[in-house]
Design an enzyme around this catalytic site. Structure first.
Site, PDB file in Angstrom:
ATOM      1  N   GLU A 157       0.798  -1.230   0.000  1.00 41.92           N
ATOM      2  CA  GLU A 157       0.000   0.000   0.000  1.00 41.92           C
ATOM      3  C   GLU A 157       0.831   1.280   0.000  1.00 41.92           C
ATOM      4  OE1 GLU A 157      -2.861  -0.135   3.172  1.00 41.92           O
ATOM      5  OE2 GLU A 157      -3.930  -1.810   2.288  1.00 41.92           O
ATOM      6  N   GLU A 354      -5.213  -8.706   1.221  1.00 43.54           N
ATOM      7  CA  GLU A 354      -5.882  -8.337   2.485  1.00 43.54           C
ATOM      8  C   GLU A 354      -7.359  -8.110   2.221  1.00 43.54           C
ATOM      9  OE1 GLU A 354      -4.397  -4.963   4.715  1.00 43.54           O
ATOM     10  OE2 GLU A 354      -2.318  -5.569   4.383  1.00 43.54           O
TER      11      GLU A 354
HETATM   12  C1  GBH Z   1      -4.486  -1.939   5.572  1.00 41.01           C
HETATM   13  O1  GBH Z   1      -4.632  -0.595   5.307  1.00 41.01           O
HETATM   14  C2  GBH Z   1      -3.112  -2.196   6.093  1.00 41.01           C
HETATM   15  O2  GBH Z   1      -2.290  -2.798   5.107  1.00 41.01           O
HETATM   16  C3  GBH Z   1      -3.076  -3.005   7.357  1.00 41.01           C
HETATM   17  O3  GBH Z   1      -1.808  -2.913   7.925  1.00 41.01           O
HETATM   18  C4  GBH Z   1      -4.173  -2.537   8.260  1.00 41.01           C
HETATM   19  O4  GBH Z   1      -4.098  -3.129   9.538  1.00 41.01           O
HETATM   20  C5  GBH Z   1      -5.485  -2.876   7.604  1.00 41.01           C
HETATM   21  O5  GBH Z   1      -5.560  -2.350   6.329  1.00 41.01           O
HETATM   22  C6  GBH Z   1      -6.701  -2.423   8.382  1.00 41.01           C
HETATM   23  O6  GBH Z   1      -6.772  -1.030   8.453  1.00 41.01           O
HETATM   24  O7  GBH Z   1      -9.484   5.447   6.029  1.00 41.01           O
HETATM   25  O8  GBH Z   1     -11.720   6.047   6.675  1.00 41.01           O
HETATM   26  O9  GBH Z   1     -10.737   7.006   4.670  1.00 41.01           O
HETATM   27  C7  GBH Z   1      -5.891  -0.223   4.799  1.00 41.01           C
HETATM   28  C8  GBH Z   1      -5.937   1.266   4.607  1.00 41.01           C
HETATM   29  C9  GBH Z   1      -8.343   1.398   4.676  1.00 41.01           C
HETATM   30  C10 GBH Z   1      -6.993   3.163   3.741  1.00 41.01           C
HETATM   31  C11 GBH Z   1      -9.568   2.044   4.097  1.00 41.01           C
HETATM   32  C12 GBH Z   1      -8.233   3.775   3.166  1.00 41.01           C
HETATM   33  C13 GBH Z   1     -10.553   4.119   3.486  1.00 41.01           C
HETATM   34  C14 GBH Z   1     -11.488   4.504   4.593  1.00 41.01           C
HETATM   35  N1  GBH Z   1      -7.147   1.733   3.942  1.00 41.01           N
HETATM   36  N2  GBH Z   1      -9.366   3.467   4.008  1.00 41.01           N
HETATM   37  S1  GBH Z   1     -10.804   5.831   5.544  1.00 41.01           S
END
Ligand code: GBH
Length: 451
Positions: A157, A354
């Protein structure tokens, strides 16, 4: 189903702990955790789930669930010192882990960078030299494990480690500047390309990929041109910037134009885009949710550096404990788009690296969590994978996020994504979802067909 791989995923900083042991140096997340207010409850990664000491029991747990593959990340500051020399003791840990996985019949999927940059690197991802250091680090890990690890993921990511880290200020190192965010994105992608090339040169048979995160945006009003344009710009920096670049198409012209003066023109040198477009063997996809957006008023630092006025409009869909709306249909559509637009034309398979849900788990008197909500989430999203495959998307595997309740970045230990509970004494207690997931693996069933 024989052509489908089942696994679970974790990341080093979120589970390992032992943050100063065996020569591990500080990462930018160790530093960020010390900033008052940066992480919920002042939580940090010094102990986490103590996986560094409990890895053997954790591998046994994975074997008990029938996992066919395990996606983990290597902590860069554990295996390379500030002066660039390899740290044998740190590498020993990953060698023990990989050997343990292989002995248990579990395929190791190794990610080189899941956000824990060595704090000693001057300028972090704002410095082009960090991309070169990353490729050197990749070779250090490959030297030790390349004879046993076949699956290599460069970055997890890079949108998060640029836009959330340098654009919105909510992830380490906590900067909030659009040019910095785009500069970091470029150096991350350059590091990806340099590392992919270095690994390929060292090992012609290695399978090399990258994991990108996708949060598809839909307009709150599909007839409103301003909303359609804000969706285009969100999609531009969140998805197309990264996906076009790694598939060898260079940076999208509209994103460069939208960035305007914020585009890091000096950082992007001739030839960089060709390096970034190094051939890939798979695309890792992380998916959690979609977002309905409209054009609002910019309110503080935004990760959407070319669409700071993007405002999320709740649709009233059920949400997880993160407040993220649950949208499995959006997942099926995304997989179709990724296959049709990028992966398919390049002949590259997709792996879901994921997918999972934070839930407000309520343990019973025995510490058991009957997480029917998490099961429903996983089931619906596996069904979406099945649907996308039926429609022609070449999706070859699924890693549940995550094996263990762990350090959820800025949310600390308050949010629980695990299919296995980790209690106050760090005991591992499989939740109902772990039993359910083990059943799915045993039967090879992706999910109930949806009507
Ligand atoms: C992942 O990130 C990571 O790789 C992992 O380490 C982490 O634990 C897991 O997901 C759970 O979070 O943020 O409210 O705008 C995911 C990151 C999640 C970023 C969804 C964009 C959109 C909703 N993404 N997010 S918000």
């Amino acid at each position: 189903m024989t052509d489908f791989l089942w696994g679970a995923a974790t990341a080093a900083f979120q589970i390992e702990g032992a943050s100063t042991e065996d020569g591990r140096e500080a990462s930018i997340w160790d530093v960020f955790c010390q900033v008052p207010g940066a992480v919920a409850n002042g939580d940090d990664g010094t102990v986490a789930t103590d996986h560094y000491h409990r890895w053997e029991a954790d591998v046994a747990l994975m074997a008990g669930l029938g996992l066919q593959a395990y996606r983990f990340s290597v902590a860069w500051p554990r295996v390379v010192s500030a002066d660039g020399t390899p740290n044998a003791a740190g590498l020993d840990f990953y060698e023990r882990l990989v050997d343990g996985l292989l002995a248990a019949g579990i395929e190791p999927w190794l990610t080189l960078y899941h956000w824990d940059l060595p704090a000693s690197l001057p300028g972090g991802w704002l410095n082009r030299a960090t991309a070169e250091r990353f490729a050197q680090y990749a070779l250090v890990v490959h030297d030790r494990l390349g004879d046993r690890v076949r699956r290599w993921t460069t970055l997890n990511e890079p949108w998060c480690s640029s836009m959330l880290s340098y654009g919105a200020g909510v992830h380490a190192p906590g900067h909030a500047d659009p040019t910095e965010a785009l500069t970091a994105a470029h150096h991350l992608l350059l590091g990806h390309g340099l590392a992919a090339r270095a690994l390929r040169d060292a090992d012609a048979s290695a399978s090399i990929g990258i994991t990108l995160n996708y949060t598809p945006a839909v307009p709150a009003d599909p007839t409103n041109p301003a909303y359609i344009d804000v969706v285009r710009r969100v999609d531009g920096t969140a998805h197309r910037l990264f996906t076009d670049a790694v598939f060898g198409r260079g940076y999208p012209a509209d994103v460069v134009a939208d960035a305007g003066a914020a585009w890091p023109a000096e950082a992007v040198r001739a030839g960089d885009e060709a390096v970034i477009g190094a051939p890939l063997d798979f695309l890792g996809v992380n998916y959690y949710t979609t977002e309905m957006v409209r054009a609002g008023v910019p309110a503080g630092p935004s990760p959407h550096v070319t669409a700071p006025e993007a405002e999320v409009v709740p649709r009233g869909l059920p949400t997880t404990d993160m407040g993220w709306e649950i949208d499995p249909d959006g997942f099926a559509r995304l997989l179709g788009r990724l296959h049709d637009t990028w992966a398919g034309p390049a002949g590259v398979p997709i792996y879901i690296t994921e997918n999972g849900a934070a839930c407000a788990d309520e343990p019973d008197a025995d510490g058991f969590v009957d997480d029917t909500d998490r099961i429903a989430y996983l089931d619906a999203h596996l069904a979406a994978v099945e649907e996308a495959r039926g429609a022609g998307a070449d999706v070859r595997g699924y890693f549940a996020w995550t094996l263990l309740d762990n350090f959820e970045w800025a949310f600390g230990y308050a949010k629980r994504f695990g299919i296995v509970r980790v209690d106050e004494e760090l005991r591992r207690i499989p939740k109902a979802s772990a039993r359910w997931f083990a059943q799915q693996i045993a039967t090879g069933r992706l999910g109930a067909p949806r009507s």
